[in-house]
Scaffold this active site. Sequence first.
Site, PDB file in Angstrom:
ATOM      1  N   LEU A   1      11.916 -20.053  -4.817  1.00  0.00           N
ATOM      2  CA  LEU A   1      10.829 -19.293  -4.188  1.00  0.00           C
ATOM      3  C   LEU A   1       9.502 -19.523  -4.911  1.00  0.00           C
ATOM      4  O   LEU A   1       9.436 -19.473  -6.147  1.00  0.00           O
ATOM      5  CB  LEU A   1      11.180 -17.797  -4.228  1.00  0.00           C
ATOM      6  CG  LEU A   1      10.110 -16.854  -3.689  1.00  0.00           C
ATOM      7  CD1 LEU A   1      10.021 -16.955  -2.158  1.00  0.00           C
ATOM      8  CD2 LEU A   1      10.403 -15.404  -4.089  1.00  0.00           C
TER       9      LEU A   1
ATOM     10  N   ASP B   1       0.840  -1.205   0.000  1.00  0.00           N
ATOM     11  CA  ASP B   1       0.000   0.000   0.000  1.00  0.00           C
ATOM     12  C   ASP B   1       0.875   1.255   0.000  1.00  0.00           C
ATOM     13  O   ASP B   1       1.950   1.273   0.592  1.00  0.00           O
ATOM     14  CB  ASP B   1      -0.900  -0.023   1.255  1.00  0.00           C
ATOM     15  CG  ASP B   1      -2.023   0.993   1.161  1.00  0.00           C
ATOM     16  OD1 ASP B   1      -2.312   1.482   0.043  1.00  0.00           O
ATOM     17  OD2 ASP B   1      -2.614   1.317   2.208  1.00  0.00           O
TER      18      ASP B   1
ATOM     19  N   HIS C   1       2.488   3.359  -9.061  1.00  0.00           N
ATOM     20  CA  HIS C   1       2.389   1.919  -9.342  1.00  0.00           C
ATOM     21  C   HIS C   1       3.642   1.428 -10.080  1.00  0.00           C
ATOM     22  O   HIS C   1       4.153   0.353  -9.816  1.00  0.00           O
ATOM     23  CB  HIS C   1       1.130   1.614 -10.159  1.00  0.00           C
ATOM     24  CG  HIS C   1      -0.139   1.941  -9.423  1.00  0.00           C
ATOM     25  ND1 HIS C   1      -0.341   1.626  -8.105  1.00  0.00           N
ATOM     26  CD2 HIS C   1      -1.283   2.577  -9.827  1.00  0.00           C
ATOM     27  CE1 HIS C   1      -1.546   2.032  -7.719  1.00  0.00           C
ATOM     28  NE2 HIS C   1      -2.133   2.617  -8.749  1.00  0.00           N
TER      29      HIS C   1
HETATM   30  C1  FPP Z   1      -1.918   0.098  -3.416  1.00  0.00           C
HETATM   31  O1  FPP Z   1      -1.466   1.413  -3.352  1.00  0.00           O
HETATM   32  C2  FPP Z   1      -1.356  -0.576  -4.585  1.00  0.00           C
HETATM   33  C3  FPP Z   1      -2.056  -1.165  -5.584  1.00  0.00           C
HETATM   34  C4  FPP Z   1      -3.531  -1.225  -5.613  1.00  0.00           C
HETATM   35  C5  FPP Z   1      -1.393  -1.759  -6.745  1.00  0.00           C
HETATM   36  C6  FPP Z   1      -0.198  -2.590  -6.448  1.00  0.00           C
HETATM   37  C7  FPP Z   1       0.558  -2.760  -7.695  1.00  0.00           C
HETATM   38  C8  FPP Z   1       1.886  -2.720  -7.803  1.00  0.00           C
HETATM   39  C9  FPP Z   1       2.816  -2.619  -6.660  1.00  0.00           C
HETATM   40  C10 FPP Z   1       2.472  -2.749  -9.139  1.00  0.00           C
HETATM   41  C11 FPP Z   1       2.937  -3.992  -9.731  1.00  0.00           C
HETATM   42  C12 FPP Z   1       2.693  -5.291  -9.087  1.00  0.00           C
HETATM   43  C13 FPP Z   1       3.144  -6.442  -9.614  1.00  0.00           C
HETATM   44  C14 FPP Z   1       2.892  -7.700  -8.886  1.00  0.00           C
HETATM   45  C15 FPP Z   1       3.893  -6.504 -10.877  1.00  0.00           C
HETATM   46  P1  FPP Z   1      -2.531   2.581  -3.464  1.00  0.00           P
HETATM   47  O2  FPP Z   1      -2.678   2.935  -4.884  1.00  0.00           O
HETATM   48  O3  FPP Z   1      -3.798   2.179  -2.761  1.00  0.00           O
HETATM   49  O4  FPP Z   1      -1.808   3.733  -2.668  1.00  0.00           O
HETATM   50  P2  FPP Z   1      -2.485   4.886  -1.798  1.00  0.00           P
HETATM   51  O5  FPP Z   1      -3.118   4.221  -0.614  1.00  0.00           O
HETATM   52  O6  FPP Z   1      -1.319   5.717  -1.420  1.00  0.00           O
HETATM   53  O7  FPP Z   1      -3.460   5.589  -2.673  1.00  0.00           O
END
Ligand code: FPP
Length: 252
Positions: free
Chosen positions: A134, A23, A40
């Site tokens: 892994l 997050d 992201h």
């Molecule tokens: C949450 O942060 C994150 C996500 C919903 C997306 C996670 C995706 C990645 C880390 C990118 C790639 C992943 C892989 C497995 C290749 P948020 O957007 O909710 O952040 P915020 O709470 O600050 O708004």
Amino acid sequence: MAESPPTALSAATVPRHIAVIMDGNGRWARRRSLPRHAGHRAGVKAVRETVENAAKHGVDYLTLFAFSSENWQRPREEVSKLMGLFVEALRREVAELHRNNVRLRFIGARDQLDAKLIDKITAAETLTADNTGLNLQVAVAYGGRWDIVEAARTLAARVDAGDIRQDDIDEEAFAAELQLADVPDPDLLIRTGGEHRISNFLLWNLAYAEIWFCDVLWPEFGEPEFESALGFYAQRQRRYGHTGEQLEAVKC
Ligand code: FPP
């Protein structure tokens, strides 16, 4: 008789299975006046580092929450860019993961994804299926409640078909129908980004997980933070409903 605790007495200090709620990408981007998508993108680098750190420290299973059932409600543009990012990440990273003996699998409602992403996922799973290093699980379009409901439906259908009896349904039979049926429960859940919630991640499987929250935003999660989480875990006494004295007595 109460069952004995599965691993509490083995004093394993490295978790066998780590689950991660990644997050903070959006906030990371906002702090830099960048679009959310840039967060992201930066998050992919943290994914790569975390996979390396998990392998380096001898973790057997790593499960990452990349996109929840609820994330479909985000703005259409963000969802579409995230899906594109998953395709791109698979295109770029799978060969390297394979070279490093990583077995990659996806969990979640696959039928909700674009055909292009499904193809990439299937190809990556097939390529890495026999790898012995892994085990990396990526949760996309996944929700803990969805997982439990799907398992209940499967079991109900098996009862209907006369394949099993209602009385055959116990915790083991139920767990065998979940997405992570052949994976041991997470020992440690890490959540970055400062929120203290499970957010519908592996609701069944996290029953006994130790939980480590940190304020660091996901794109900044690196080796020092990973090692802090391992340090936290190493100091936990896992009791599985037993008393601390019972566990101490068996250790002596
Ligand atoms: C949450 O942060 C994150 C996500 C919903 C997306 C996670 C995706 C990645 C880390 C990118 C790639 C992943 C892989 C497995 C290749 P948020 O957007 O909710 O952040 P915020 O709470 O600050 O708004």
